[in-house]
Enzyme design. Structure first.
Site, mmCIF file in Angstrom:
data_model
loop_
_atom_site.group_PDB
_atom_site.id
_atom_site.type_symbol
_atom_site.label_atom_id
_atom_site.label_comp_id
_atom_site.label_asym_id
_atom_site.label_seq_id
_atom_site.Cartn_x
_atom_site.Cartn_y
_atom_site.Cartn_z
ATOM 1 N N LYS A 110 -13.515 1.433 -6.327
ATOM 2 C CA LYS A 110 -14.225 0.633 -7.309
ATOM 3 C C LYS A 110 -15.782 0.778 -7.036
ATOM 4 O O LYS A 110 -16.451 0.546 -8.135
ATOM 5 C CB LYS A 110 -13.710 -0.664 -7.095
ATOM 6 C CG LYS A 110 -12.148 -0.909 -7.599
ATOM 7 C CD LYS A 110 -11.894 -2.441 -7.672
ATOM 8 C CE LYS A 110 -10.454 -2.434 -8.304
ATOM 9 N NZ LYS A 110 -9.618 -1.988 -7.363
HETATM 10 C C1 LIG Z 1 -8.246 -1.631 -7.821
HETATM 11 C C2 LIG Z 1 -7.473 -0.703 -6.771
HETATM 12 C C3 LIG Z 1 -6.478 0.027 -7.032
HETATM 13 C C4 LIG Z 1 -5.744 0.112 -8.576
HETATM 14 O O1 LIG Z 1 -6.750 0.563 -9.260
HETATM 15 P P1 LIG Z 1 -6.597 0.237 -11.164
HETATM 16 O O2 LIG Z 1 -7.562 0.980 -11.628
HETATM 17 O O3 LIG Z 1 -6.384 -1.310 -11.321
HETATM 18 O O4 LIG Z 1 -5.025 1.052 -11.569
HETATM 19 C C5 LIG Z 1 -5.795 0.792 -6.049
HETATM 20 N N1 LIG Z 1 -6.185 0.751 -4.700
HETATM 21 C C6 LIG Z 1 -6.974 0.341 -4.611
HETATM 22 C C7 LIG Z 1 -7.688 0.286 -3.041
HETATM 23 C C8 LIG Z 1 -7.772 -0.797 -5.319
HETATM 24 O O5 LIG Z 1 -8.907 -1.390 -4.930
#
Ligand SMILES: *Cc1c(COP(=O)(O)O)cnc(C)c1O
Length: 453
Positions: A110
């Site tokens: 993120k």
């Molecule tokens: C947010 C997150 C996901 C999921 O990603 P999306 O974009 O919501 O599909 C997967 N793995 C981790 C570690 C995350 O923080």
């Protein structure tokens, strides 16, 4: 270039406007009205570093921002990563590729979006002369990535509510040890749902909202998606040439933001054969791609908590394209889905997507197997990518978080203690937080006392 709503009843906006707006007034999500073609540029982009590639890619989409300004925004977004490659692509002994997306300040992918969004917000605010107060609730991950994206940025303060004692000690440190004076982590006596209810009620108070320019850092912001397209292009360019023809990206998925970004890069001309939507036991998307049934169910907490979702907010973006831009149909499906919690498609087979799901016991087994056979410690989200992989293609697995974020599970399963330098550093820093009752009026007073105006 214009951005249009998936529901077709809002006017088209520029990139900057769409980013500032977030959700479209008709309830839809913004998407590019036309998608630039990058297929002729890939050769030129060969060998570019991450920030350079990011600039080349984003300037096609953020074309209302002067190039020199965009360059600065991008350059300042990838300075806090602890690997010079930013998104290193690592080949495992069995021929699989791991795209390591956990080298940012909060050790999860993120950061790729939120570090950029933080710099972009600061730029847009400096242009508009506005000041905003970002308010959100978190059960851990998004809140810390948002805080780390906005810390120290001018003209913005950020208030993140979380349930006291119910986020991991590490996540709490990532939110509370920033020593930035525009960051206000607020631990409330209550649950995540209580925190979210307070946020909702403050956003619902329109007078308060407009007086303090309250703003959200939601997962549906267009800028987040576009910033995430870049690492797919980067990974593809870093594959050996003979392995680029038949590529599958395997993406641990929750809100469908990450995998949608990859699909958008493909739509723009990146030669990708297939995307694998890898879910945990919360398998709404697995069911959709395998049976055409899109149905809400209750969330079962899993070992991969950031994928514990009930509905995937970014799914609507793909739906728009799946329906060939039929916005009336998007509205019909989304409203029926909201009403009934279910929509049954005649068929949801697509060439570009397949899906897998993994139970908690399979996650544990996979962590152990990957460690034993490949000598790699992956995190429980990444583990979900190792399920049912086909033989006849190049597979790039997105590693979405660092294993050190999940020390208890890793220790229990592998008897090793995963660590990371940046997490170790956090242990020496002071926690600064406010503890409050789960009472909207108290949070309101807190924002009145500490908000920027
Ligand atoms: C947010 C997150 C996901 C999921 O990603 P999306 O974009 O919501 O599909 C997967 N793995 C981790 C570690 C995350 O923080």
């Amino acid at each position: 270039m214009e951005y249009t709503s998936t529901r077709g009843q809002s006017k088209n906006l520029t990139f900057s406007e769409a980013v500032s707006e977030g959700l479209a007034p008709d309830g839809g999500l913004y998407i590019p009205a036309s998608i630039p073609d990058i297929s002729g540029k890939l050769e030129q982009w060969e060998g570019l570093g991450y920030a350079d590639l990011c600039f080349e890619f984003l300037k096609l989409f953020a074309d209302d921002i002067p190039e020199a300004d965009l360059r600065k925004i991008v350059d300042s977004s990838y300075t806090r990563f602890d690997d010079p490659a930013i998104a290193p692509l690592r080949k495992l002994d069995n021929g699989l590729y791991l795209l390591e997306l956990f080298h940012g300040p909060t050790l999860a992918f993120k950061d790729f979006a939120l570090q950029f969004v933080g710099s972009l917000y600061e730029y847009l605010l400096s242009k508009s002369g506005k000041k905003i107060n970002v308010l959100g609730a978190t059960s851990g991950d998004t809140g810390s990535a948002a805080i780390n994206g906005l810390l120290g940025k001018k003209n913005v303060n950020i208030f993140i509510l979380y349930p006291e004692g119910r986020v991991s000690p590490l996540q709490e440190r990532q939110m509370t040890c920033t020593s930035a004076d525009n960051v206000f982590p607020i631990a409330i006596h209550g649950t995540f749902d209580d925190a979210q209810a307070i946020v909702k009620s403050l956003f619902g108070d329109l007078e308060f909202k407009s007086k303090w320019n309250l703003s959200a850092v939601n997962s549906i912001n267009l800028a987040r998606i576009l910033a995430q397209c870049v690492y797919y292009v980067y990974a593809w360019l870093n594959l050996p040439k003979q392995e680029r023809n038949n590529v599958m990206f395997v993406v641990p998925t929750g809100n469908f933001g990450n995998v949608f970004a990859g699909w958008l890069a493909r739509k723009a001309g990146l030669p990708v054969k297939e995307f694998r939507v890898a879910t945990n036991q919360n398998d709404i998307l697995y069911k959709l791609f395998n049976s055409g049934v899109y149905e809400v169910s209750t969330v079962e907490p899993s070992y991969a908590p950031s994928m514990d979702i009930q509905v995937s907010s970014n799914f609507e973006r793909f739906l728009y394209y799946f329906l060939n831009g039929d916005t009336a149909k998007v509205r019909e499906i989304m409203s029926a889905f909201k009403r009934e919690g279910k929509w049954v498609f005649d068929s949801f087979k697509t060439e570009e997507f397949s899906a897998s799901r993994m139970s908690d016991s399979e996650i544990s087994e996979t962590l152990a197997k990957v460690y034993k056979e490949l000598g790699v410690v992956v995190d429980p989200h990444t583990a979900c990518a190792f399920k049912d992989l086909p033989a006849d293609c190049t597979k790039v697995l997105l590693s979405t978080a660092h294993s050190a974020k999940f020390p208890e599970l890793i220790e229990k399963t592998l008897s090793v203690h995963p660590t990371s330098e940046s997490l170790e550093k956090l242990l020496n820093k002071q926690i600064v937080k406010t503890i409050e009752d789960a009472d909207a009026s108290k949070i309101r007073s807190f924002i009145e006392a500490n908000g920027i105006m």
